[in-house]
Each structure stands twice: as C-alpha cells, then as structure tokens.
Design a protein around this motif. Structure first.
Motif, PDB file in Angstrom:
ATOM      1  N   GLN A  30      13.310  33.587  47.769  1.00  0.00           N
ATOM      2  CA  GLN A  30      13.324  32.502  48.757  1.00  0.00           C
ATOM      3  C   GLN A  30      14.714  31.897  48.940  1.00  0.00           C
ATOM      4  N   THR A  86      16.168  23.363  47.186  1.00  0.00           N
ATOM      5  CA  THR A  86      15.139  23.068  48.180  1.00  0.00           C
ATOM      6  C   THR A  86      13.954  22.377  47.509  1.00  0.00           C
ATOM      7  N   SER A  87      13.068  21.805  48.319  1.00  0.00           N
ATOM      8  CA  SER A  87      11.883  21.149  47.765  1.00  0.00           C
ATOM      9  C   SER A  87      10.980  22.157  47.073  1.00  0.00           C
ATOM     10  N   GLY A  88      10.921  23.383  47.633  1.00  0.00           N
ATOM     11  CA  GLY A  88      10.118  24.426  47.008  1.00  0.00           C
ATOM     12  C   GLY A  88      10.650  24.809  45.648  1.00  0.00           C
ATOM     13  N   GLN A  89      11.967  24.826  45.502  1.00  0.00           N
ATOM     14  CA  GLN A  89      12.581  25.152  44.218  1.00  0.00           C
ATOM     15  C   GLN A  89      12.319  24.049  43.200  1.00  0.00           C
ATOM     16  N   SER A 102       8.713  24.595  42.031  1.00  0.00           N
ATOM     17  CA  SER A 102       8.580  25.797  41.200  1.00  0.00           C
ATOM     18  C   SER A 102       9.204  25.614  39.823  1.00  0.00           C
TER      19      SER A 102
END
Length: 311
Positions: free
Chosen positions: A28, A225-228, A231
């Motif tokens: 990603q 990122t917010s996803g990182q 996770s």
C-alpha cells in the motif's frame, strides 16, 4: 518441554501477523521506517496500560526504577533485540512476500546456538543436523524467489533478515543473562517485577526508543497514512504485546540451553501461519515446487529438531 513448545507455537501464530501485515503495508506504499517505529510506539502505550491494569501503579514505578538504574543495559538490549531486529524485518518486506521473509527468518534457529556459545553457554550438538535441513529449506525458498524477481531484491530481502535473525536472540539472551547473573560482563538485575512478561517487554521497548528516534531523524520518511497507523497498532497488539510476551514467558521458564533452543525453534511455525494468512488476506499465490519443498523441509527439520531435543 511440551508446555514450552505449546507456548512457543502459540507465540508463532501471533508473530505471523507481523509478516502478513507488514507486506500489506508495503504493497500500500507505507514507509518501512514508520511500519517498524510506530509498532513500538503503540506497544509502549499498550504495555503501560496492561501493566497498570494487571499489576497496578507500583509495577510501573518498579519498571521506571529498574530502567533508570540500568539504562545503558536496557538501551543496548532493546536497540539490538527490538530495534535492529524489527527495522530489518520491515525493510525486507518491501522486497519479498511475507511467507518468504518468514521462512528466511527461521535462520534464527541456526543463530541461537551460535549466540548461546558466544555467551559461554554449552549447546548440545544432537539435532544440529536437522537445523541444516531447515537451512536447505530456506535456501530453496529464496532460490524460487530469485527466479521470480531479481538478485537485487533477493539480497535486499534476505540479508537484512539474516542479520535480524542474530539480533533478536542476542537481545533476549542479554536479558536472560542479566536475570540469572551468570556473566560478569553484564549487570545482574534482581527484581520480582522481571518475572512479569509485560514488564520485561516494556523495559526492552523503552530501551529501543532512542533507536527509533535516531532512525526517523536519519531517514526522514514521509508522514504515515491512517491505514498504516491502524495496521501498526494491530501488529503492536498481536505480535508486539501478545506474541512477544508469550515467547519471553516460554524462555523465562527455560532452565537449560537446550530448552531455550527448542523454544526458539518453535518459531518456524510462523512460515505456515504466514503463508496461510497471505493467501487468505492478500490473495497470495501458492508457492511453486521449490517453494513448497523449501517450506516442507523447514517444517520437517523443525519437528525432527524438537523431537531430538525432547529425547
């Protein structure tokens, strides 16, 4: 021994989340420095809360006192055992699938006896032939990886993991030596709080913080990122807190070098768990013939090694 192996295998299940999620973040576009450093930032928060809830404020005070009294030792062991180890693991995830990294990581089984010898421990020679089988399996997996990619990607994925495979047992063994007081070169640290797995992981995490700060300043990575963020928080909980605590607890129960080697050997199960996880969650492909043989040899070598150690 059965109990040690069971706890170690359970730790391997949670550890496998690292390889799957790290690979997902890499795909990603997440920077490897944040993937590694944020995990330990979240771990610090989780461990403080867990220790506060389970042991109370007094336990946190004990951890603070032990850390400040032996700060140089904890920075050294934390930087090696957590910092060097995990930064190299996340770096390699940019260049190889999670199960390939997990398989290569099993070189820690070969590294552990060398580390024990370095610390002056006697290591039984029985079963070492089976570590050779594990190593052959690792080689086959990386040969298949080389056929599908390039020599550069193989080197950038394999060499960092090989270094990490030594760094992790070195960091853990430093703590074991400090608690037992068998080495004149390492300070003997006596405190009942060290019997608590959360406390030991918290001390190592605190010790690794200067390493992460230096790494971020040196690399200047783009913002995560917010996803990182999500996770890495999940990795911190599953692998950093649950898995590491289980693993160190199993090592804490060990009284002989062969028991330590056996507990470390259970981490080969990460290969199977990582492969299954990558196929399910990342739509990964089943390995080719060489990869399958390599994984099989790794697992067979693990089982044979443990049987010899038990007997």
């Amino acid at each position: 021994m059965t109990r040690l192996i069971a706890i170690g295998s359970l730790a391997a299940l949670f550890f496998s989340s690292t390889f799957v999620l790290n690979r997902a973040m890499s795909l990603q576009g997440g920077h490897w420095v944040w993937t590694s450093s944020l995990r330990f930032g979240f771990m610090l928060v989780f461990l403080v809360l867990l220790l506060l809830v389970t042991q109370g404020k007094k336990a946190l005070v004990e951890v603070k006192n032990i850390f400040l009294k032996h700060w140089l030792f904890w920075i050294l062991s934390g930087s090696i055992g957590f910092g060097v180890f995990y930064s190299l693991i996340t770096f390699s995830s940019q260049y190889a699938a999670g199960w390939v990294v997990a398989t290569t990581w099993q070189t820690t089984i070969l590294a552990t006896p060398i580390v024990l010898i370095f610390f002056g421990r006697k290591v039984p020679t029985k079963g070492l032939i089976f570590t050779g089988i594990i190593f052959v399996g690792i080689i086959l997996v990386n040969i298949e990886h080389a056929a599908l990619t390039s020599l550069r990607e193989v080197l950038f994925s394999a060499l960092p993991v090989l270094i990490a495979a030594f760094a992790y047992p070195i960091g853990n063994q430093l703590v074991w030596e400090a608690r037992t007081g068998h080495s004149s070169r390492i300070p003997k640290i006596e405190n009942p709080i060290l019997d608590n797995g959360f406390a030991r992981v918290l001390l190592l995490t605190l010790g690794s913080i200067p390493f992460w700060i230096a790494l971020i300043l040196f690399t200047s990575p783009p913002a995560p990122t917010s996803g990182q963020l999500l996770s890495t928080a999940l990795v911190a909980l599953l692998s950093g807190v649950i898995a590491t605590t289980l693993f160190l607890y199993a090592r804490h129960l060990c009284h002989q070098p062969y028991e330590i080697a056996a507990v470390d050997a259970t981490q080969s199960m990460e290969v199977v768990f990582s492969l299954i996880g990558e196929i399910i969650f990342l739509s990964g492909t089943i390995p080719g013939p060489l990869g399958i043989v390599g994984v099989a040899l790794t697992i067979v070598g693990l089982i044979a090694y443990m049987r010899v150690q038990v007997n």
